[in-house]
Design an enzyme around this catalytic site. Structure first.
Site, PDB file in Angstrom:
ATOM      1  N   HIS A  84       0.863  -1.298  -0.224  1.00  0.00           N
ATOM      2  CA  HIS A  84      -0.348   0.488   0.023  1.00  0.00           C
ATOM      3  C   HIS A  84       0.791   0.870   0.291  1.00  0.00           C
ATOM      4  O   HIS A  84       1.716   1.492   0.744  1.00  0.00           O
ATOM      5  CB  HIS A  84      -0.889   0.020   1.170  1.00  0.00           C
ATOM      6  CG  HIS A  84      -1.684   1.725   1.232  1.00  0.00           C
ATOM      7  ND1 HIS A  84      -3.004   1.349   0.695  1.00  0.00           N
ATOM      8  CD2 HIS A  84      -1.559   2.560   1.785  1.00  0.00           C
ATOM      9  CE1 HIS A  84      -3.222   2.523   0.630  1.00  0.00           C
ATOM     10  NE2 HIS A  84      -2.927   3.399   1.983  1.00  0.00           N
ATOM     11  N   ASP A 163     -15.811   1.981   4.247  1.00  0.00           N
ATOM     12  CA  ASP A 163     -14.880   2.800   4.377  1.00  0.00           C
ATOM     13  C   ASP A 163     -15.511   3.995   3.514  1.00  0.00           C
ATOM     14  O   ASP A 163     -14.796   5.015   3.478  1.00  0.00           O
ATOM     15  CB  ASP A 163     -13.900   2.382   4.215  1.00  0.00           C
ATOM     16  CG  ASP A 163     -12.356   3.545   3.926  1.00  0.00           C
ATOM     17  OD1 ASP A 163     -12.133   4.566   4.768  1.00  0.00           O
ATOM     18  OD2 ASP A 163     -12.173   3.207   3.157  1.00  0.00           O
ATOM     19  N   ARG A 170     -15.209  11.883   5.522  1.00  0.00           N
ATOM     20  CA  ARG A 170     -14.011  12.675   5.977  1.00  0.00           C
ATOM     21  C   ARG A 170     -13.423  13.339   4.966  1.00  0.00           C
ATOM     22  O   ARG A 170     -12.531  14.434   5.657  1.00  0.00           O
ATOM     23  CB  ARG A 170     -13.192  11.828   6.784  1.00  0.00           C
ATOM     24  CG  ARG A 170     -13.344  10.820   7.456  1.00  0.00           C
ATOM     25  CD  ARG A 170     -12.232   9.163   7.325  1.00  0.00           C
ATOM     26  NE  ARG A 170     -11.151   9.852   8.072  1.00  0.00           N
ATOM     27  CZ  ARG A 170     -10.276   8.779   7.230  1.00  0.00           C
ATOM     28  NH1 ARG A 170     -10.361   7.641   7.214  1.00  0.00           N
ATOM     29  NH2 ARG A 170      -8.653   9.283   7.422  1.00  0.00           N
ATOM     30  N   SER A 185      -8.658   2.632   7.948  1.00  0.00           N
ATOM     31  CA  SER A 185      -9.356   2.923   6.329  1.00  0.00           C
ATOM     32  C   SER A 185      -8.150   1.852   5.836  1.00  0.00           C
ATOM     33  O   SER A 185      -8.338   0.762   4.974  1.00  0.00           O
ATOM     34  CB  SER A 185      -9.371   4.889   6.201  1.00  0.00           C
ATOM     35  OG  SER A 185      -9.010   4.469   4.548  1.00  0.00           O
ATOM     36  N   LYS A 189      -8.924  -2.706   4.632  1.00  0.00           N
ATOM     37  CA  LYS A 189      -9.421  -3.456   2.902  1.00  0.00           C
ATOM     38  C   LYS A 189      -8.178  -4.195   2.409  1.00  0.00           C
ATOM     39  O   LYS A 189      -8.621  -5.428   2.051  1.00  0.00           O
ATOM     40  CB  LYS A 189      -8.988  -1.575   2.075  1.00  0.00           C
ATOM     41  CG  LYS A 189     -10.047  -0.579   1.721  1.00  0.00           C
ATOM     42  CD  LYS A 189     -10.006   0.228   1.572  1.00  0.00           C
ATOM     43  CE  LYS A 189      -8.701   1.066   1.691  1.00  0.00           C
ATOM     44  NZ  LYS A 189      -9.020   2.862   1.432  1.00  0.00           N
TER      45      LYS A 189
HETATM   46  N1  URA Z   1      -5.114   6.263   2.205  1.00  0.00           N
HETATM   47  C1  URA Z   1      -6.563   5.752   2.493  1.00  0.00           C
HETATM   48  O1  URA Z   1      -7.437   4.089   2.114  1.00  0.00           O
HETATM   49  N2  URA Z   1      -7.526   5.860   3.991  1.00  0.00           N
HETATM   50  C2  URA Z   1      -6.724   7.348   4.650  1.00  0.00           C
HETATM   51  O2  URA Z   1      -7.998   7.385   5.457  1.00  0.00           O
HETATM   52  C3  URA Z   1      -6.392   7.387   3.563  1.00  0.00           C
HETATM   53  C4  URA Z   1      -5.651   7.032   2.941  1.00  0.00           C
END
Ligand code: URA
Length: 436
Positions: A84, A163, A170, A185, A189
């Site tokens: 990620h 999310d 957000r 968040s 995932k």
């Molecule tokens: N990337 C994400 O997937 N979620 C966040 O809250 C910030 C960056």
């Protein structure tokens, strides 16, 4: 399920007390089924933002997020790993990393996002490949990964829908930059997609939402601890985002740059990051015990064409046109090439990557709203890095645009993003550290 009064839960968090798992679950479920209003969720998010979330609360948010959708379960004996990135300018690493990792025997269910604001998104880059499909159901993602060793897809509606809805709130209530909320968040995932090993490229600097290492370390700890409590091994690599990555910034030209990489034409910064991330994935999965051996193996699958062949395989599997591997004009073109000139003589001391990202939104290489359209061929080649010496008026980059006036405005905004010092400025490290 226990019944609570949403107002009392907001009050509790607002006043600095901790929410337990059942309270968090009640609130998130209520928000998703419409019994808790957007404005109440916004108030809770702002309370979380100011009071912070402890690890128990972060885990509770992560668990509720995961439970809001479907999860993938791979055979536990498979080395399922993912990466990620917290997002940056010119970040095309996933497009090289996933086929390299798959060519080395890792299974990579890579789910990417779109660009927003100054940062680009891997999905937008991949979609410059004509026909390339990125919308898949969770089962289809599983089948692609089992057959090809990886897949490059977007987030399906079934992956952590909580999310998706909460992130949208957000984004418009200034509650993104909180370590606990970011952790829930990201990690929900990555846990729901079934990755056992996760490497996180945590960008630090002017083009990132973590401005310095201290803040980044706090987030890293939260990510690693949360992953561990769900049985996932997580390693965070801090990388420098004070300068856009590679040479290309823009969707078609970044895809082309990634293909060039897979042909062995490396640039120093993208090579350093890709190699570090893949080698850590291989080490975590126990496929190598020594980093230098892992790096040799990574170099080999690029040199012998296996990584490029893996990329071709997934392009065909996801209905894309593999001719792009030899003809980059199929990815997108631009009518105008406008030079970016150095604003002064001296050494490049700083580059405001965020300002470059925003400058390129003017030519539709990026977007401000999710609904904005993109121009695949638009972007910029940026030839110089921090520490380089330049002369006033020297061409340090090129804007590619299909709109001449917008291209000129972008060229002067990009030039303004370079701070030139009369004194020599040191070049910057790319890899800033690792946790744990
Ligand atoms: N990337 C994400 O997937 N979620 C966040 O809250 C910030 C960056």
């Amino acid at each position: 399920m226990a019944r609570y009064n949403p107002v009392e839960l907001i009050l509790k968090k607002r006043d600095g007390y901790c929410l337990d798992e059942s309270e968090v679950s009640f609130f998130i479920k209520g928000f998703l089924d419409g019994t808790i209003a957007d404005y109440q969720m916004s108030a809770l998010l702002m309370s979380c933002f100011f009071q912070g979330l402890n690890l128990t609360e972060t885990k509770a948010f992560t668990k509720s997020y995961i439970e809001s959708g479907e999860s993938l379960q791979f055979d536990p004996s498979l080395p399922v790993a993912d990466k990620h990135s917290t997002g940056g300018v010119g970040d095309k690493i996933s497009i090289m990393l996933a086929p390299i990792a798959a060519a080395l025997g890792l299974y990579v269910p890579m789910i990417s996002g779109r660009g927003l604001g100054h940062t680009g998104g891997t999905l937008d880059k991949l979609e410059t490949i004509p026909g390339f499909q990125t919308a898949y159901e969770m089962q289809e993602l599983y089948d692609l990964v089992m057959k090809h060793g990886y897949a490059l897809v977007g987030q399906s509606d079934a992956l952590v829908p909580a999310d998706k809805r909460i992130y949208a709130l957000r984004d418009v209530t200034a509650t993104v930059e909180n370590p606990g909320l970011i952790t829930a968040s990201i990690m929900s995932k990555k846990i729901a997609e079934g990755a056992k090993y996760l490497v996180i490229d945590l960008k630090v600097g002017s083009g990132a939402f973590m401005p310095n290492l201290t803040r980044a370390q706090e987030l890293a700890q939260s990510l690693v601890e949360t992953g561990r409590s769900f049985g996932q091994k997580v390693r965070v690599i801090f990388t420098n985002m004070n300068s856009p990555l590679g040479r290309a910034v823009g969707n078609a030209i970044e895809t082309a740059e990634a293909i060039e990489y897979l042909k062995g034409n490396y640039l120093p910064d993208t090579y350093a990051i890709t190699t570090k991330l893949v080698s850590q994935m291989l080490l975590m999965a126990g496929m190598y015990s020594d980093e230098s051996q892992a790096v040799t193996a990574i170099d080999e699958v690029v040199a012998n064409g296996k990584a490029l062949a893996k990329f071709e395989e997934i392009i065909i599997a996801q209905n894309g046109d593999p001719r792009v591997l030899d003809d980059y004009s199929l990815l997108g073109t631009a009518k105008y090439e406008i030079p970016v000139k150095a604003p002064a003589s001296g050494w490049i001391a700083q580059i405001d990557s965020r300002a470059i990202g925003y400058a390129l939104v003017r030519i539709k290489a990026g977007r401000m709203k999710v609904t904005d359209s993109l121009d695949a061929g638009a972007g910029a080649y940026l030839e110089r890095k921090i520490g380089d010496e330049v002369r006033e008026g020297e061409v340090i980059g090129t804007i590619l645009s299909n709109d001449e006036r917008a291209g000129q405005a972008a060229a002067s905004a990009v030039a303004d993003a370079y701070k030139i010092s009369p004194e020599p400025a040191p070049a910057q490290e790319i890899i800033l550290g690792m946790y744990p």
